[in-house]
Design a protein around this motif. Sequence first.
Motif, PDB file in Angstrom:
ATOM      1  N   ARG A   1     -12.095 -88.568  81.762  1.00 10.41           N
ATOM      2  CA  ARG A   1     -11.810 -89.029  82.684  1.00 10.41           C
ATOM      3  C   ARG A   1     -12.838 -90.046  82.457  1.00 10.41           C
ATOM      4  O   ARG A   1     -14.197 -89.525  82.611  1.00 10.41           O
ATOM      5  N   ASP A   2     -12.496 -90.735  83.494  1.00  5.21           N
ATOM      6  CA  ASP A   2     -13.647 -92.088  83.114  1.00  5.21           C
ATOM      7  C   ASP A   2     -12.765 -93.581  84.215  1.00  5.21           C
ATOM      8  O   ASP A   2     -11.970 -93.331  84.855  1.00  5.21           O
ATOM      9  N   THR A   3     -13.822 -94.424  84.333  1.00  2.00           N
ATOM     10  CA  THR A   3     -13.741 -95.895  84.879  1.00  2.00           C
ATOM     11  C   THR A   3     -13.403 -96.971  84.517  1.00  2.00           C
ATOM     12  O   THR A   3     -14.398 -97.101  82.521  1.00  2.00           O
TER      13      THR A   3
ATOM     14  N   THR B   1     -12.089 -97.839  92.839  1.00  2.00           N
ATOM     15  CA  THR B   1     -13.502 -97.186  93.017  1.00  2.00           C
ATOM     16  C   THR B   1     -13.852 -98.524  93.801  1.00  2.00           C
ATOM     17  O   THR B   1     -13.955 -99.315  93.748  1.00  2.00           O
TER      18      THR B   1
ATOM     19  N   SER C   1      -9.880 -95.820  87.820  1.00  2.00           N
ATOM     20  CA  SER C   1     -10.037 -94.482  87.355  1.00  2.00           C
ATOM     21  C   SER C   1      -8.993 -94.399  86.890  1.00  2.00           C
ATOM     22  O   SER C   1      -6.996 -94.407  87.062  1.00  2.00           O
TER      23      SER C   1
ATOM     24  N   THR D   1      -7.200 -91.062  83.500  1.00  2.00           N
ATOM     25  CA  THR D   1      -7.505 -89.501  83.019  1.00  2.00           C
ATOM     26  C   THR D   1      -6.619 -89.820  81.560  1.00  2.00           C
ATOM     27  O   THR D   1      -5.364 -90.670  81.075  1.00  2.00           O
TER      28      THR D   1
END
Length: 265
Positions: A183-185, A252, A258, A260
């Motif tokens: 999970r990251d942005t 954000t 965001s 996945t």
Amino acid sequence: MDKGALLDRLGAAGEERLALSRVLDRYEQSCRRGSGEATDFLTPQQRLRSQELLRLAGAGAGTYVCTGGYAEAERQVILFLPDWLEAEMAETISPIRCLRASFRAEKPLSHRDFLGSLMGMGVAREKVGDILVTAESADILVLDTVADFLLQSWESAGRTRLHLQEVERSCIHIPQASTEEVRDTVSSLRLDAVIAAGLRMSRGKAAELVSSGRVQVNWMECTKADKLLAEGDTVSARGFGKFRLAAVGGTTKKGRISVTLLRYV
């Protein structure tokens, strides 16, 4: 448009041109004879290119199906359908058979072991589909042109003895893919930005990989770092791994997106 012109329009050359030419031959044979015809097993990239070629040749969506023996198969054949056969019944004329090679659990074997053994027996790679290895057996999808030979002659992979039998395709053992959720942005859904997150590298390094021709998106080479990805896309970088963009979330407060990712391990 004749075959040569179609292949030229697609920009096919070398080995790819030969493989696509064979696909077109099967299609023309099916049209001429009114019979069901099948290609050899195709890689995902070959399959996508073949479908593009068939579109240029005027083949409608209902004239063929792609099948690999089970729903998530990576390597598949294109099965051309005669006029009298509905697409829902295509599996009744499929040339794919499933062989189960059992072995002793204390002697684990890998995909490479089975593929190497088959190649050593002179079986061409395009006659073999997916090889699904579990702890005590492997289910191997093959064309019917080589199935009986293997049932009679295939006795071992390396030094490990095999017990071979044919099983119904409905009984295939599909191993669970090993993945890691990330999970990251990201600043955008550009290919280089998502690769940087998925493969844990700098964005500059990701851009270099793309420009060097080492990256595929949905099994097709992509050299454009600014290509925008969509949910469900699969990305692989030769020598670095593969991941799928499983979900795209909201933005954000800092304007980042965001995501996945499911990275194959």
